[in-house]
Write a protein that holds these residues in place. Structure first.
Motif, mmCIF file in Angstrom:
data_model
loop_
_atom_site.group_PDB
_atom_site.id
_atom_site.type_symbol
_atom_site.label_atom_id
_atom_site.label_comp_id
_atom_site.label_asym_id
_atom_site.label_seq_id
_atom_site.Cartn_x
_atom_site.Cartn_y
_atom_site.Cartn_z
ATOM 1 N N SER A 16 9.180 -1.618 9.607
ATOM 2 C CA SER A 16 10.112 -2.290 8.799
ATOM 3 C C SER A 16 10.997 -3.161 9.505
ATOM 4 C CB SER A 16 10.935 -1.419 7.745
ATOM 5 O OG SER A 16 10.288 -0.812 7.025
ATOM 6 N N LEU A 17 11.336 -2.682 10.689
ATOM 7 C CA LEU A 17 12.216 -3.381 11.691
ATOM 8 C C LEU A 17 11.484 -4.302 12.501
ATOM 9 C CD1 LEU A 17 13.978 0.033 13.474
ATOM 10 C CD2 LEU A 17 15.071 -1.920 11.742
ATOM 11 N N CYS A 18 10.114 -4.076 12.653
ATOM 12 C CA CYS A 18 9.205 -4.966 13.441
ATOM 13 C C CYS A 18 8.693 -6.197 12.313
ATOM 14 C CB CYS A 18 8.075 -4.467 13.811
ATOM 15 S SG CYS A 18 8.600 -3.382 15.219
ATOM 16 N N VAL A 19 8.949 -6.261 11.282
ATOM 17 C CA VAL A 19 8.467 -7.347 10.373
ATOM 18 C C VAL A 19 9.109 -8.764 10.759
ATOM 19 C CG1 VAL A 19 8.743 -8.493 8.032
ATOM 20 C CG2 VAL A 19 8.216 -5.888 8.251
ATOM 21 N N ARG A 20 10.193 -8.848 10.998
ATOM 22 C CA ARG A 20 10.802 -10.159 11.371
ATOM 23 C C ARG A 20 10.318 -10.621 12.624
ATOM 24 N NH1 ARG A 20 14.771 -12.769 8.952
ATOM 25 N NH2 ARG A 20 15.631 -10.735 8.011
ATOM 26 N N ARG A 21 10.217 -9.884 13.722
ATOM 27 C CA ARG A 21 9.770 -10.095 15.217
ATOM 28 C C ARG A 21 8.317 -10.253 14.937
ATOM 29 N NH1 ARG A 21 11.536 -5.775 19.347
ATOM 30 N NH2 ARG A 21 10.690 -7.315 20.738
ATOM 31 N N THR A 22 7.668 -9.958 14.057
ATOM 32 C CA THR A 22 6.061 -10.269 14.261
ATOM 33 C C THR A 22 5.769 -11.488 13.571
ATOM 34 O OG1 THR A 22 5.801 -8.558 12.330
ATOM 35 C CG2 THR A 22 5.184 -7.742 14.468
ATOM 36 N N LEU A 23 6.704 -11.699 12.441
ATOM 37 C CA LEU A 23 6.377 -12.922 11.879
ATOM 38 C C LEU A 23 6.958 -14.266 12.790
ATOM 39 C CD1 LEU A 23 8.301 -12.719 8.332
ATOM 40 C CD2 LEU A 23 5.999 -13.133 8.875
ATOM 41 N N GLY A 28 0.594 -1.286 0.098
ATOM 42 C CA GLY A 28 0.072 0.108 0.121
ATOM 43 C C GLY A 28 1.009 1.191 -0.046
ATOM 44 N N ARG A 29 0.108 2.381 0.147
ATOM 45 C CA ARG A 29 0.794 3.754 0.148
ATOM 46 C C ARG A 29 1.733 3.762 1.511
ATOM 47 N NH1 ARG A 29 -3.267 6.722 0.215
ATOM 48 N NH2 ARG A 29 -3.456 6.817 2.473
ATOM 49 N N ARG A 30 3.027 4.265 1.000
ATOM 50 C CA ARG A 30 3.868 4.185 2.290
ATOM 51 C C ARG A 30 3.686 5.003 3.247
ATOM 52 N NH1 ARG A 30 9.791 4.515 -0.845
ATOM 53 N NH2 ARG A 30 10.472 4.304 1.246
ATOM 54 N N ALA A 31 3.931 4.690 4.454
ATOM 55 C CA ALA A 31 3.743 5.509 5.683
ATOM 56 C C ALA A 31 4.598 6.530 5.891
ATOM 57 C CB ALA A 31 3.608 4.837 6.756
ATOM 58 N N ILE A 32 4.609 7.495 6.547
ATOM 59 C CA ILE A 32 5.565 8.567 6.997
ATOM 60 C C ILE A 32 6.995 7.723 7.549
ATOM 61 C CG2 ILE A 32 4.066 10.440 7.253
ATOM 62 C CD1 ILE A 32 4.521 10.059 10.496
ATOM 63 N N LEU A 71 9.860 3.337 9.296
ATOM 64 C CA LEU A 71 11.118 2.725 9.935
ATOM 65 C C LEU A 71 10.733 1.713 10.884
ATOM 66 C CD1 LEU A 71 14.223 2.400 9.889
ATOM 67 C CD2 LEU A 71 14.195 4.378 11.374
ATOM 68 N N ILE A 72 9.857 2.114 11.973
ATOM 69 C CA ILE A 72 9.511 1.221 12.775
ATOM 70 C C ILE A 72 8.772 -0.080 12.434
ATOM 71 C CG2 ILE A 72 7.810 0.916 15.120
ATOM 72 C CD1 ILE A 72 8.493 3.920 15.455
#
Length: 755
Positions: free
Chosen positions: A295-302, A283-287, A292-293
């Motif tokens: 993107s850093l949480c993708v792996r941990r939430t997986l 989707g549309r990119r967030a601010i 950044l936050i």
């Protein structure tokens, strides 16, 4: 206690004569309207009551008709005929319920095939085939083909699709089917026929399209966002139209989730993570800081997704939730993730014959607990359903470690014995009550085990109770969204279970909770139920509905569950009885609506299984077997409970009976006429309840004779108002109702009846 209801017929108390007179009076009104040459419903206004009768306000209601069928055999007295026919019908229903057990000695049941579930499974398989090269791809393609074949048979005359083959069309399922058809076409499989798509689009136009979808769910994003996510994967809408869920919040400890104001319910965290990530990538990119936050949480939430996924691969054993996770991760090109592979395994193994999927795998623990209660309601029950295998299985369903999905502490039961179940406050009370009914038949060692399990379950329930006194389903303190809030049906069930457990006296030490702890939970719960009673005397449940009501609520179910639990104030109980009596249908039953006859008639023609059952559909059919069974059991329970109470003696008895008056209703059952004595009013109330019970029982007995009890009705909710029906519900609720009715009609009161 409402000592005016039922009078109080304890063994040796001299009340069996009043009971016989009461039953005979009600039976005489009914017997006088038997018609030996017709099997149709026949209702006539009650004219036996004069204007001075305490039940005159009820009798003068034009819709209060004594509806009776000609199925009762001839007998010296009407009472004997009622008992005999009730006994015969109960024996038949018991036989069918017992025959429904599996080889392991418990009940698995059979949930409805679901167009909604099937559509999500088709979309998940298609998304994986579009974005990856999975092993066994041809097998997935074949299941897409079968799923679309099933969906093509499920379109309603209005062009929309319902959750089950007995459900009204709704915008959620209709959009999901359109998405599945579009994705199936993308992978080269046959979509819905062009005329079917045109009809579906006309239905969606009439339902308000996306605005109508949002209106249906309001601020609860638990289901509306997954639907729009599915639509975006199918290319029906832009990803920018899908709400950006804060999946990064899942990195916090589970104990903090309730404080984070999640936009989804407690049991939808996997969807929050997977859909949130799909929207983040597509989707549309967030601010920048938020991007950044996240993107850093993708792996941990997986990692959270992996930790919450059960061994079966199915989150909550639910096809829709699992399918939403799979399609969302697949849409971002991550088809090789373990979560996706395990989810595909679950979806593949869950497909039913005919190319369809149920809303959940099964409700084995729930169905078994309810079946045990229903069988034990029979006054002639000898416990032959009990086995050591059944007891050990039920004990083994208790969760003894902290649950990875909700973080629930040990001690509760979920709805099934499968790995995706999560302990909750409806299945836990049901299991506690079932263990209590099994204990008398068990050996000493198992009795000890059962008592310990019941104590663990009671502690689990008490810890789950919300501050407002009610019980939520899964997690304490999640009160923002409807399906996380306290509920009257859950609260009543929890109270029943707690009252069934022997506790140690106050100010003593020893195993198990003390009376003080139970009393505190009890007071809070009863205050909650008092606040939740509606102006008409009813209570609204959470997990059950009626599709023919405009708001899809089911006050018959909610009111019945609170009355069966008991403990409420006399005036509240009287108002609840008023509600049930005033809402008894002309056919003698409760609930249902115009769609009952219409849908069953359609199923006879379109469904070979229902066609082989060949249920009869009498003129004027409106009620459902399930809701009628619940209402009859509730009213019978009220009578039985008050027969347990000592009869009121002395001058205060007049005042106690006077408290039966309902301030909620001007002309309700409990209105006290000044010219009538308390004794007359008490007998009249009892007669009115017995008459209503007998009308309901007549409906149930005719339903069994007509084989309509073999056609389950969609009264259950799953997730955010996803409808289902369960094959065992009509058998269970009918058996419980007929069993308690026989106890009401017995000459002598047996205080050892299942609470």
């Amino acid at each position: 206690m409402v000592s005016g209801v039922g009078g109080g017929a304890r063994p040796g108390s001299g009340h069996s004569g009043k009971l016989s007179q009461s039953v005979a009076a009600a039976d005489t009104m009914i017997a006088s309207r038997w018609c030996s040459d017709s099997l149709e419903f026949r209702g006539e206004p009650v004219t036996d009551a004069s204007d001075d009768s305490p039940i005159a306000p009820l009798a003068r209601r034009p819709d209060f008709a004594v509806s009776v069928l000609s199925t009762l055999p001839s007998s010296p007295t009407a009472s004997d005929a009622v008992r005999q026919k009730c006994r015969q019908t109960l024996d038949r229903v018991r036989s069918e319920l017992l025959a429904a057990r599996n080889d392991a000695g418990h009940w698995t049941g059979q949930l409805a095939a679901s167009a909604l579930s099937t559509a999500t499974a088709v979309s998940a398989f298609s998304a994986v085939l579009i974005n990856g090269d999975p092993p066994g791809g041809e097998s997935l393609r074949a299941m897409v083909r079968q799923g679309m074949g099933y969906l093509q048979t499920q379109q309603n005359p209005d062009g929309g699709f319902g959750d089950t083959d007995r459900s009204h069309s709704n915008i959620a399922t209709s959009y999901l089917v359109l998405s599945a058809s579009t994705l199936a076409e993308t992978i080269g499989e046959s979509p819905l026929a062009p005329t079917a798509v045109q009809q579906l689009n006309r239905y969606l136009d009439q339902a308000g399209r996306l605005d109508g979808l949002r209106r249906r769910y309001g601020t609860d994003k638990t289901f509306v966002v997954p639907i729009m996510n599915n639509m975006a994967i199918a290319g029906l809408i832009s990803w920018d139209q899908v709400a950006a869920l804060p999946f990064e919040a899942a990195v916090f400890p589970q104990s903090m989730y309730r404080f984070l104001q999640m936009p989804v319910v407690s049991y939808a965290i996997p969807a929050l993570v997977a859909i949130g990530q799909a929207r983040h990538f597509l989707g549309r990119r967030a601010i920048a800081p938020v991007r950044l936050i996240r993107s850093l949480c993708v792996r941990r939430t997986l990692a959270v997704l992996e930790r919450m996924q059960p061994a079966s691969g199915g989150y909550l054993e639910a096809t829709p939730l699992t399918a939403f996770v799979v399609m969302s991760l697949a849409a971002t090109g991550r088809c090789d993730l373990p979560v996706v592979r395990n989810g595909l395994r679950f979806l593949t193994e869950s497909m039913l014959d005919g190319g369809c999927w149920p809303i959940d795998t099964n409700l084995a623990t729930w169905a078994t607990s309810l079946s045990i209660h229903a069988l034990a309601c029979d006054p002639a029950d000898d416990g032959n359903w009990y086995s050591e295998q059944l007891a050990d299985w039920h004990l083994g369903c208790q969760h003894l470690t902290r649950h990875p999905f909700t973080g629930a502490e040990p001690g509760g039961w979920g709805w099934t014995d499968l790995s995706g179940a999560v302990p909750d406050s409806d299945d836990t009370p049901a299991a506690i009550l079932a263990l209590g009914l099994m204990r008398p038949h068990a050996d000493a060692n198992r009795q000890t085990q059962m008592h310990a399990a019941m104590i663990r379950g009671s502690r689990w329930l008490i810890r789950l109770q919300n501050r407002n006194g009610g019980w939520p389903t899964f997690c304490r303190g999640w009160g923002k969204l409807p399906f996380d809030r306290s509920s009257t049906d859950l609260t009543a069930h929890a109270l029943r279970a707690l009252w069934s457990i022997p506790v140690r006296p106050k100010d003593t030490r020893g195993p198990g909770p003390s009376r003080a702890v139970f009393d505190r939970a009890n007071r809070k719960a009863l205050r909650y139920l008092s606040r939740q009673q509606q102006a008409d005397g009813s209570w609204m449940p959470l997990w059950f509905g009626n599709q023919d009501r405009e708001d899809e609520s089911n006050p018959i179910y909610g009111t019945a569950k609170v009355l069966i639990a008991g403990g409420i104030a006399p005036r509240q109980e009287a108002a609840a009885c008023d509600y049930l009596l005033q809402n008894q249908n002309a056919d003698g039953g409760w609930g249902g609506g115009p769609s009952v006859a219409e849908k069953i008639r359609s199923l006879v023609e379109s469904d070979s299984e229902v066609g082989s059952i060949a249920p009869k559909i009498p003129a004027g059919l409106q009620s459902s077997v399930e809701e009628t069974g619940l209402a009859v059991e509730a009213l019978a329970t009220v009578i039985l409970r008050h027969r347990d109470a000592p009869p009121a003696v002395g001058p205060q008895s007049e005042n106690v009976t006077a408290n039966l008056r309902s301030d909620r209703l001007a002309d309700g059952l409990t209105r006290q006429r000044p010219e009538c004595s308390a004794a007359d009013s008490s007998a009249a109330v009892n007669d009115a309840l017995v008459a209503a019970i007998l009308r309901g029982v007549e409906f149930l007995m005719q339903s069994v004779e007509d084989r309509r009890h073999q056609v389950a009705w969609p009264i259950g909710f799953y997730f955010a108002k996803l409808w289902y029906h369960e094959r065992l519900y009509p058998l269970i609720f009918t058996a419980a109702a007929l069993g308690k009715t026989l106890r009401v009609l017995a000459e002598n009161h047996d205080p050892n009846w299942p609470r």
